[in-house]
Design an enzyme around this catalytic site. Structure first.
Site, PDB file in Angstrom:
ATOM      1  N   GLY A 152       0.833  -1.203   0.000  1.00 18.54           N
ATOM      2  CA  GLY A 152       0.000   0.000   0.000  1.00 18.54           C
ATOM      3  C   GLY A 152       0.865   1.248   0.000  1.00 18.54           C
ATOM      4  N   TRP A 177      -8.451  -2.197  -2.977  1.00 21.08           N
ATOM      5  CA  TRP A 177      -8.952  -0.877  -2.583  1.00 21.08           C
ATOM      6  C   TRP A 177      -9.081   0.054  -3.787  1.00 21.08           C
ATOM      7  CZ3 TRP A 177     -11.087  -1.066   1.814  1.00 21.08           C
ATOM      8  CH2 TRP A 177     -10.503  -1.737   2.888  1.00 21.08           C
ATOM      9  N   CYS A 254       0.656  10.968 -11.185  1.00 21.01           N
ATOM     10  CA  CYS A 254      -0.822  11.018 -11.167  1.00 21.01           C
ATOM     11  C   CYS A 254      -1.293  11.331  -9.754  1.00 21.01           C
ATOM     12  CB  CYS A 254      -1.419   9.684 -11.599  1.00 21.01           C
ATOM     13  SG  CYS A 254      -0.809   9.082 -13.165  1.00 21.01           S
ATOM     14  N   GLN A 295     -19.539  30.635  25.640  1.00 12.55           N
ATOM     15  CA  GLN A 295     -18.148  30.868  25.218  1.00 12.55           C
ATOM     16  C   GLN A 295     -17.490  29.618  24.633  1.00 12.55           C
ATOM     17  OE1 GLN A 295     -15.822  32.599  28.357  1.00 12.55           O
ATOM     18  NE2 GLN A 295     -16.653  34.636  28.030  1.00 12.55           N
ATOM     19  N   GLU A 379      -4.389   7.941  -1.099  1.00 16.64           N
ATOM     20  CA  GLU A 379      -3.511   8.917  -1.768  1.00 16.64           C
ATOM     21  C   GLU A 379      -2.311   9.274  -0.895  1.00 16.64           C
ATOM     22  OE1 GLU A 379      -3.758  10.226  -4.745  1.00 16.64           O
ATOM     23  OE2 GLU A 379      -5.846  10.032  -5.373  1.00 16.64           O
ATOM     24  N   GLY A 380      -1.852   8.294  -0.113  1.00 16.63           N
ATOM     25  CA  GLY A 380      -0.747   8.536   0.817  1.00 16.63           C
ATOM     26  C   GLY A 380      -1.320   8.847   2.184  1.00 16.63           C
ATOM     27  N   THR A 381      -0.930   8.036   3.199  1.00 16.44           N
ATOM     28  CA  THR A 381      -1.500   8.245   4.537  1.00 16.44           C
ATOM     29  C   THR A 381      -0.952   9.540   5.155  1.00 16.44           C
ATOM     30  OG1 THR A 381       0.257   7.098   5.728  1.00 16.44           O
ATOM     31  CG2 THR A 381      -1.538   5.716   4.884  1.00 16.44           C
TER      32      THR A 381
END
Ligand code: TGC
Ligand code: FAD
Length: 400
Positions: A152, A177, A254, A295, A379-381
């Protein structure tokens, strides 16, 4: 689509929040594109999205609408199925889509940045003419196969491979995935050749030995369909190999394009949560006062809009750099990481501010929050992007 489309009677009350007047930095074309997509989301996405997410069903009928609003490859040339706009417009469109739902933005990100873009950038003229117009107008749906069950964060370790067989390659392996894979007509797949070099190859859905089973049981991105790609001796014509790139920089370029869009998109999800929390705080009363009069509520709202504004400025500047061709992959990583983490934090805080109502589909919060749990991983952790920044500033690679 045989499924009945169940529309909600609720009106999407979203109002844009622009605390630092960033709109004044945008062109008329940007604002027109933004308003058109916002309107489309209000009319076509908001009334149905909770129902689809609850059923874990993909609103496939929206692919055509996404094409019509110019969401597929907004910054690719018109003659190749794109929108002919600039990178800022691309980002703004992703923001508006993700304001509706991260899964809807995913549909557009994958189609435009992960399928059309590699064919445009690395394909030959024949491949561009064959696939891009149909992808651009939504006749074809595409998916992008990089991640594998055992690879991954480290796609360089992939084992999916192609072997020379005359006028074709024989493709074997599996991808995991993969957004849109069960409904896709084509897949842009990254595989190693016999020399261990990563190549891009276009696989069509009817090719023998190719299947794309759906992954079930997701609690996140439920309106987006995710699946596997399985290749068992698939004979893919050599004409389907993308000729103009070799190596990991192919898929990673990409990803840079798509991560840029996600950095913008996450701001949209955060804005929707903030908008809902702000409205709720002005309406809901406890202890004889509006929640917004306390508040603690003001602190939460003030912090949310501060973080959203910082994220808006980050992507605006990134968009300016991207338009000049100067945005680096590491800058994109920083924006993706910061903005998705910011959106997740805003969603979690907004969820609490709605009390019990915050867990229902009466409000968009819980759906955004669960979606963002995927966005922070794909898309990259979060941590991979931190390491990319770390490597950029120190020059030391801490991955391996
Ligand atoms: P490394 O040696 O660093 O790089 C290999 C070559 O690639 C170049 N490069 C890039 N080029 C363009 N854009 C980028 N972001 C780039 N990053 C690196 C690099 O210059 C080099 O070029 P060259 O000419 O020297 O060969 O590669 P590495 O193996 O050390 O990997 C580095 C690392 C860990 C950062 C990379 O593997 C990575 O980013 N991993 C994360 C994987 C990932 O993001 N997967 C995403 C799968 S797709 C997806 O999630 C879609 S979700 C879609 C949706 O639904 O919206
Ligand atoms: P792993 O790589 O196993 O990581 C597990 C954990 O270990 C993470 O927290 C990670 O940060 C950490 N970790 C890993 N390496 C290191 C290290 N060196 N140092 C410190 N920590 C580390 N992929 C595609 O190719 N196409 C798609 O369309 C696509 N769509 C997706 C849709 C969804 C809904 C999801 C959830 C994923 C999708 N992905 C897709 C895959 C996604 O990109 C991967 O899930 C992601 O890159 C992480 O890989 P992994 O799941 O194997 O986790």
């Amino acid at each position: 689509m045989s499924q009945e489309i169940k529309k909600s009677s609720k009106t999407d009350l979203y109002e844009h929040h622009d605390y630092y007047a960033i709109d004044s930095l945008l062109s008329e074309d940007h604002l027109l594109a933004r308003d058109a997509v916002r309107q489309w989301v209000k009319q076509e996405v908001s009334p149905i999205i909770e129902d689809y997410a609850n059923r874990s069903a993909c609103p496939e009928h929206l692919f055509k609408g996404l094409a019509e609003v110019g969401a597929f490859g907004p910054s690719l040339p018109v003659e190749y199925g794109g929108g002919g706009m600039d990178e800022m417009a691309y980002g703004i469109i992703m923001q508006e889509l993700e304001r509706g739902d991260s899964g809807i933005r995913s549909m557009a990100s994958v189609q435009g940045s992960l399928v059309m873009y590699p064919i445009y950038r690395f394909g030959n003229e024949e491949q561009k003419r064959k696939y891009l117009p149909k992808l651009g107008n939504g006749d074809f749906i595409g998916c992008f196969g990089l991640t594998e069950p055992d690879h991954g964060s480290n796609p360089a370790g992939m084992i999916t491979n192609i072997k020379d067989d005359g006028d074709a390659y024989i493709l074997n392996g599996a991808k995991m995935w993969i957004t849109n894979s069960p409904v896709a007509d084509i897949a842009v797949v990254w595989a190693k050749d016999e020399d261990g070099i990563i190549r891009g190859i276009i696989v069509e859905k009817d090719m023998k030995g190719f299947s794309a089973p759906e992954i079930h049981g997701k609690w996140s991105l439920r309106a987006s369909v995710t699946g596997e790609l399985v290749f068992e001796d698939v004979r893919v014509p050599k004409a389907n190999v993308l000729p103009n790139v070799q190596g990991l920089k192919g898929p990673l370029s990409c990803l840079s394009k798509a991560r840029y869009g996600i950095a913008w998109g996450a701001v949209g999800a955060a804005l929707d949560c903030y908008d809902s929390a702000l409205r709720y705080s002005k309406e809901r009363e406890q202890f004889g006062k509006k929640l917004g009069e306390f508040q603690l509520t003001q602190k939460k709202l003030a912090e949310m809009i501060t973080e959203i504004t910082k994220a808006q400025l980050l992507v605006w500047r990134l968009g300016t750099l991207a338009n000049q061709g100067l945005a680096t992959p590491a800058q994109i990583s920083m924006a993706k990481r910061n903005n998705v983490a910011m959106a997740l934090e805003v969603a979690r805080e907004a969820r609490q501010m709605h009390g019990g109502m915050g867990i229902t589909s009466e409000y968009p919060i819980m759906r955004h929050m669960m979606n963002l749990e995927s966005v922070v991983t794909y898309e990259g952790t979060h941590d991979i992007h931190l390491l990319i920044t770390g490597m950029d500033v120190t020059g030391f690679n801490a991955f391996g």
